[in-house]
Design an enzyme around this catalytic site. Structure first.
Site, PDB file in Angstrom:
ATOM      1  N   ASP A  23      -8.785   7.099  -3.714  1.00 35.82           N
ATOM      2  CA  ASP A  23      -9.227   5.787  -4.183  1.00 35.82           C
ATOM      3  C   ASP A  23      -8.033   4.950  -4.649  1.00 35.82           C
ATOM      4  O   ASP A  23      -7.071   5.487  -5.201  1.00 35.82           O
ATOM      5  CB  ASP A  23     -10.222   5.988  -5.340  1.00 35.82           C
ATOM      6  CG  ASP A  23     -10.994   4.717  -5.654  1.00 35.82           C
ATOM      7  OD1 ASP A  23     -10.984   3.796  -4.817  1.00 35.82           O
ATOM      8  OD2 ASP A  23     -11.605   4.645  -6.724  1.00 35.82           O
ATOM      9  N   ASN A  25      -6.545   2.341  -2.604  1.00 34.25           N
ATOM     10  CA  ASN A  25      -5.735   1.723  -1.540  1.00 34.25           C
ATOM     11  C   ASN A  25      -5.806   0.203  -1.601  1.00 34.25           C
ATOM     12  O   ASN A  25      -4.790  -0.486  -1.446  1.00 34.25           O
ATOM     13  CB  ASN A  25      -6.242   2.151  -0.158  1.00 34.25           C
ATOM     14  CG  ASN A  25      -6.013   3.611   0.119  1.00 34.25           C
ATOM     15  OD1 ASN A  25      -5.180   4.246  -0.525  1.00 34.25           O
ATOM     16  ND2 ASN A  25      -6.753   4.162   1.074  1.00 34.25           N
ATOM     17  N   ARG A  36      -5.927  -5.458   2.455  1.00 36.78           N
ATOM     18  CA  ARG A  36      -6.443  -4.124   2.146  1.00 36.78           C
ATOM     19  C   ARG A  36      -6.092  -3.118   3.256  1.00 36.78           C
ATOM     20  O   ARG A  36      -5.830  -1.952   2.997  1.00 36.78           O
ATOM     21  CB  ARG A  36      -7.960  -4.167   1.960  1.00 36.78           C
ATOM     22  CG  ARG A  36      -8.398  -5.014   0.776  1.00 36.78           C
ATOM     23  CD  ARG A  36      -9.920  -5.097   0.700  1.00 36.78           C
ATOM     24  NE  ARG A  36     -10.503  -3.793   0.463  1.00 36.78           N
ATOM     25  CZ  ARG A  36     -10.604  -3.207  -0.733  1.00 36.78           C
ATOM     26  NH1 ARG A  36     -10.172  -3.841  -1.804  1.00 36.78           N
ATOM     27  NH2 ARG A  36     -11.140  -2.021  -0.853  1.00 36.78           N
ATOM     28  N   HIS A  40      -4.760   0.797   3.242  1.00 39.06           N
ATOM     29  CA  HIS A  40      -5.378   1.946   3.915  1.00 39.06           C
ATOM     30  C   HIS A  40      -4.370   2.683   4.807  1.00 39.06           C
ATOM     31  O   HIS A  40      -4.366   3.900   4.884  1.00 39.06           O
ATOM     32  CB  HIS A  40      -6.588   1.494   4.739  1.00 39.06           C
ATOM     33  CG  HIS A  40      -7.735   1.041   3.890  1.00 39.06           C
ATOM     34  ND1 HIS A  40      -8.131   1.716   2.754  1.00 39.06           N
ATOM     35  CD2 HIS A  40      -8.582  -0.028   3.992  1.00 39.06           C
ATOM     36  CE1 HIS A  40      -9.165   1.085   2.206  1.00 39.06           C
ATOM     37  NE2 HIS A  40      -9.446   0.027   2.927  1.00 39.06           N
ATOM     38  N   ASN A  71     -19.369   3.177   1.908  1.00 39.56           N
ATOM     39  CA  ASN A  71     -18.240   2.374   2.424  1.00 39.56           C
ATOM     40  C   ASN A  71     -18.624   1.653   3.724  1.00 39.56           C
ATOM     41  O   ASN A  71     -18.057   0.620   4.059  1.00 39.56           O
ATOM     42  CB  ASN A  71     -17.017   3.239   2.734  1.00 39.56           C
ATOM     43  CG  ASN A  71     -16.309   3.794   1.514  1.00 39.56           C
ATOM     44  OD1 ASN A  71     -15.628   4.810   1.593  1.00 39.56           O
ATOM     45  ND2 ASN A  71     -16.459   3.123   0.375  1.00 39.56           N
ATOM     46  N   GLU A 203     -12.909  22.548 -10.355  1.00 40.80           N
ATOM     47  CA  GLU A 203     -12.180  21.904 -11.444  1.00 40.80           C
ATOM     48  C   GLU A 203     -11.926  20.456 -11.015  1.00 40.80           C
ATOM     49  O   GLU A 203     -11.569  20.204  -9.859  1.00 40.80           O
ATOM     50  CB  GLU A 203     -10.840  22.605 -11.686  1.00 40.80           C
ATOM     51  CG  GLU A 203     -10.976  24.014 -12.194  1.00 40.80           C
ATOM     52  CD  GLU A 203     -11.655  24.092 -13.559  1.00 40.80           C
ATOM     53  OE1 GLU A 203     -11.469  23.173 -14.373  1.00 40.80           O
ATOM     54  OE2 GLU A 203     -12.383  25.074 -13.792  1.00 40.80           O
TER      55      GLU A 203
END
Ligand code: FPP
Length: 244
Positions: A23, A25, A36, A40, A71, A203
């Site tokens: 997350d 970009n 954008r 990417h 998305n 985790e």
């Protein structure tokens, strides 16, 4: 001292399966007054570098959240840019990583993607199908709820009761073991419909870095932090120590 703290040593426990939510970009590009799509592209290149680092360290499986079902509702212009990334760079970049004997799997409802992108993914799957042991899951048109509903329907079709294990095999991720460590970059602290069934005992590690800035060193830091944690899987500390 600070450096040593985040350095991988012989004692560091390496997670078998690392999953990454890439997350930031878009924000990374915006800060540089760039489109954008530029973010990417940088993100994709960074992902390849991280995969190489992770396999060098002994990680066996990597799952990357490349495109969620949500998305797919982004503006068509951005989606076209993302699909062009797949068309122009995916095979070249991935073949570099897969040449190490890594099997690639596309996980998600690939039928929602343009035909030529589906073809690229299927081709990469076929080209690497002979490899066992190491794997990359590319989550595209992926949503965990969609995955679970899809698996339930498959179970109903088979007409047999499922167990936790048999249900897990019906998920898009199939035989691949559950993730040990899930990393999310970009300052958000949520799973956003990613691997909800498989994440039961993973985790979680959240980074403030935007994905293109998540360097190999940052990955090392996440793994060192993972190694420090005690994974009890619902048991007590004493039970875990006895097992050792
Ligand atoms: C998140 O950043 C990233 C995405 C939605 C897409 C990432 C996909 C790729 C780079 C292509 C595929 C890559 C591989 C390695 C197979 P964002 O746009 O949500 O960033 P923001 O939160 O800053 O807007």
């Amino acid at each position: 001292m600070g450096l040593k703290k985040n350095t991988i040593t012989k004692e560091t426990k390496i997670p078998r399966h690392v999953a990454i939510i890439m997350d930031g970009n878009g924000r990374w590009a915006k800060k540089r007054l760039m489109p954008r799509s530029f973010g990417h592209k940088q993100g994709m290149e960074r992902m390849i570098g991280l995969m190489e680092r992770a396999f060098d360290l002994g990680v066996e499986y990597i799952t990357v959240y490349a495109l969620s079902t949500e998305n797919l509702k982004r503006p068509q212009e951005e989606l076209n840019g993302l699909f062009d990334l797949f068309r122009n760079h995916f095979q070249e970049y991935m073949s570099r990583v897969c040449a190490r004997g890594v099997r690639l799997r596309a996980v998600g409802d690939v039928s929602l993607l343009p035909d030529d992108v589906q073809k690229i993914l299927r081709q990469s799957e076929e080209d690497t199908a002979q490899f066992v042991g190491k794997g990359i899951n590319v989550a595209v048109a992926y949503g965990a709820r969609d995955e679970i509903v899809h698996a339930v329907n498959r179970a109903v079709e088979c007409g047999e009761k499922v167990t936790e294990e048999s249900f897990s095999r019906l998920l898009y991720t199939g035989e691949v073991p559950d993730p040990d460590l899930i990393i999310r970059t970009g300052k958000e602290v949520r799973l956003s419909n990613f691997l909800l069934y498989q994440a039961a005992y993973a985790e979680l590690y959240f980074s403030e870095k935007m994905f293109p800035d998540f360097s190999d060193k940052e990955l090392d830091k996440a793994i060192v932090e993972y190694s420090r944690r005690t994974r009890r899987f619902g048991k007590t500390d004493e039970q875990i120590t006895e097992k050792k």
